[in-house]
Design an enzyme around this catalytic site. Structure first.
Site, PDB file in Angstrom:
ATOM      1  N   SER A   1       0.822  -1.211   0.000  1.00 13.52           N
ATOM      2  CA  SER A   1       0.000   0.000   0.000  1.00 13.52           C
ATOM      3  C   SER A   1       0.856   1.260   0.000  1.00 13.52           C
ATOM      4  O   SER A   1       1.826   1.373   0.751  1.00 13.52           O
ATOM      5  CB  SER A   1      -0.911   0.021   1.229  1.00 13.52           C
ATOM      6  OG  SER A   1      -1.571   1.267   1.341  1.00 13.52           O
TER       7      SER A   1
ATOM      8  N   GLU B   1     -10.189   5.192  -8.205  1.00 15.19           N
ATOM      9  CA  GLU B   1     -10.238   5.761  -6.859  1.00 15.19           C
ATOM     10  C   GLU B   1      -9.972   7.265  -6.942  1.00 15.19           C
ATOM     11  O   GLU B   1      -8.838   7.715  -6.772  1.00 15.19           O
ATOM     12  CB  GLU B   1      -9.208   5.093  -5.941  1.00 15.19           C
ATOM     13  CG  GLU B   1      -9.482   3.619  -5.669  1.00 15.19           C
ATOM     14  CD  GLU B   1      -8.548   3.038  -4.619  1.00 15.19           C
ATOM     15  OE1 GLU B   1      -7.680   3.778  -4.104  1.00 15.19           O
ATOM     16  OE2 GLU B   1      -8.680   1.839  -4.312  1.00 15.19           O
TER      17      GLU B   1
END
Length: 218
Positions: free
Chosen positions: A51, A108
């Site tokens: 991430s 996103e």
């Protein structure tokens, strides 16, 4: 960036910033439990160690009109403002809809990543994902990556992606020649609306004192 948005009537809220390995693992395992498999979970939540939030360079942004992280944010006034202005503050919209096959992540509009004003603005103008932009940088001299304005980076990366060679003057510049070489190369691409000094001040505001910026802008 948040202050600039507010001045234009848009309220942005930081929903999530840095995450530790442990927190990311909890989020990923929760998503696996929700959707059934790790492969499906990876479409929306990165596993620990993968991430960008763990780098401390990424942030999820919300707004009062779209309080949850969903695609509707991209169509909201705040989401549109963010997409059009994040690069001015060194951030990129990391996962756009049209880049899904390249990034491997769904759309996103709330997820931004800091890479610096020059690089963020170059990516914005080129309209390419980071996965395409970064490999091109491997062919560019380090001093340009660190000190080049968005105008120069935009054009050099464009040429590299087109298979063109970086000019010898840029590749062979000695440390003593680099400042002059950067200025000369950048001026070749500048529009009549901006001077070299203004481009430097815009891309590297932290480098300069207020009086230096005024002097460069003349």
């Amino acid at each position: 960036m948040f202050e600039a948005a507010l001045q234009e009537g848009h309220t942005l809220l930081a929903a999530s910033g840095y995450r530790s390995f442990g927190i990311q693992d909890l989020l990923f395992q929760a998503k696996v439990k929700e959707v059934g498999t790790k492969q499906k979970a990876w479409r929306t939540v990165s596993p620990p160690g993968a991430s960008e939030h763990q780098l401390g360079l990424a942030m999820d942004v919300q707004s009062p009109t779209v309080p949850r992280l969903n695609r509707a944010f991209g169509e909201s006034p705040e989401g549109i403002w963010l997409a059009q202005n994040a690069h001015r503050f060194g951030f990129i919209i990391r996962y756009k809809q049209e880049w899904r096959e390249i990034t491997g992540y769904r759309y996103e509009p709330w997820h931004i990543r800091y890479i610096g004003i020059s690089h963020a603005s170059a990516i914005y103008e080129l309209d390419i994902p980071y996965e395409t932009y970064y490999p091109a940088l491997l062919n560019i001299p380090e001093y340009i990556l660190l000190q080049g304005t968005d105008v120069l980076l935009n054009n050099i990366v464009h040429d590299v992606l087109d298979g063109k060679e970086i000019p010898t003057a840029l590749r062979a510049a000695t440390p003593e020649e680099q400042a002059e070489t950067l200025e000369s190369a950048t001026k070749a691409y500048l529009s009549t609306k901006e001077t070299y000094g203004q481009a430097v001040a815009r891309c590297f505001p932290a480098w300069l004192q207020i009086e230096d910026r005024d002097e460069l802008a003349e």
